[in-house]
Design a protein around this motif. Sequence first.
Motif, short mmCIF file in Angstrom:
data_model
loop_
_atom_site.label_atom_id
_atom_site.label_comp_id
_atom_site.label_asym_id
_atom_site.label_seq_id
_atom_site.Cartn_x
_atom_site.Cartn_y
_atom_site.Cartn_z
N UNK A 50 7.49 1.04 11.15
CA UNK A 50 6.36 0.30 10.58
C UNK A 50 5.74 1.06 9.41
N UNK A 51 5.72 2.38 9.52
CA UNK A 51 5.18 3.19 8.42
C UNK A 51 6.09 3.13 7.20
N UNK A 52 7.41 3.07 7.43
CA UNK A 52 8.34 2.93 6.31
C UNK A 52 8.03 1.65 5.52
N UNK A 53 7.89 0.54 6.24
CA UNK A 53 7.63 -0.74 5.58
C UNK A 53 6.32 -0.69 4.81
N UNK A 54 5.30 -0.11 5.40
CA UNK A 54 4.01 -0.02 4.73
C UNK A 54 4.11 0.82 3.47
N UNK A 55 4.84 1.90 3.54
CA UNK A 55 4.97 2.78 2.38
C UNK A 55 5.78 2.12 1.27
N UNK A 56 6.81 1.37 1.63
CA UNK A 56 7.58 0.66 0.60
C UNK A 56 6.74 -0.42 -0.08
N UNK A 57 5.85 -1.06 0.67
CA UNK A 57 4.95 -2.04 0.07
C UNK A 57 3.99 -1.35 -0.90
N UNK A 58 3.52 -0.17 -0.54
CA UNK A 58 2.64 0.59 -1.44
C UNK A 58 3.40 0.96 -2.71
N UNK A 59 4.65 1.38 -2.55
CA UNK A 59 5.47 1.74 -3.72
C UNK A 59 5.68 0.53 -4.62
N UNK A 60 5.98 -0.63 -4.02
CA UNK A 60 6.19 -1.84 -4.81
C UNK A 60 4.92 -2.23 -5.57
N UNK A 61 3.77 -2.13 -4.90
CA UNK A 61 2.51 -2.48 -5.54
C UNK A 61 2.20 -1.52 -6.69
N UNK A 62 2.40 -0.23 -6.48
CA UNK A 62 2.14 0.75 -7.52
C UNK A 62 3.07 0.59 -8.71
N UNK A 63 4.34 0.32 -8.44
CA UNK A 63 5.31 0.10 -9.52
C UNK A 63 4.91 -1.09 -10.39
#
Length: 280
Positions: free
Chosen positions: A136-149
């Motif tokens: 679940x933390x992986x998914x949350x972090x990838x969403x953060x990365x996508x938003x930042x990008x």
Amino acid sequence: TDPLLFAVIFQGDLDIWLWVGRVISILCAAGILFIVGRQTFTRALFPIALFSTLILVWDPYGFYMTHARYALPDIPLALLVTIIMLRANAWLKNPRRRQLLLIAFLAGLAVSTKFNALLLLFPLLVLPLLAQTKITAYLRRYLIIAAGLGLGFFLGSPAFLFAPQVYHHDFLFEGHILFNTADALDHQWLLGALWQTDPLLTTLFILTLLFTLIRHSKEDMLFQALAIPSYIFLTSLDKKTATYIIFLYQLLVIKTTEFLDILRCPFPHFNHMLSEKILK
């Protein structure tokens, strides 16, 4: 680097904006030198750190002398990539959402600066995996990365939102230049070009890359996630220009510092004493 923004600006006094671009490029080169110098003096024995810093000052490949005096995006991109990778290394030791968002934002800004920064997607994909946490933390972090990008890219290239056809035209034009022939897959030409310019430094860089593969720390794996795809991509281009590797140059110097410091034997305490004095 926004094409529509340039179209508006260049209707005015082109010379003024070219000089502004040159000043920004020179300041970015100075920023790289400061950051890399600080990193080397905190990681290695004083003579080794001094030698590594002088590599950038001496610039045997002519990367900075070629680009820093021109209004080109290569030097600003190199500065952004250096900051991103160093912050990513720090994030591995202390994972925080805000830092991850900042890393992704800077990566998006780097992509808007020059599109070969898309290679940063590889270390960004690897970064959460190296943190070793719950799914679940992986998914949350990838969403953060996508938003930042997305935020960083659209802030740097707002025209992409309302005039994507400009980018489409430029993509086709650049693609014709970079991938013009079918026999472009020569993965040795880049090493050959660097070797002809400075065989000793090229040998040192090759040994450093082997060192990162052997040591295989988290920082090394993150660096490899950028270096290996970058080498494959750059050597696949029909337009064979060694200066395209400039965004990796500073990171190689930092890794070379670590490699040389591992090889040292005498004076283990001399490093900390002199480094502390320099950094004060």
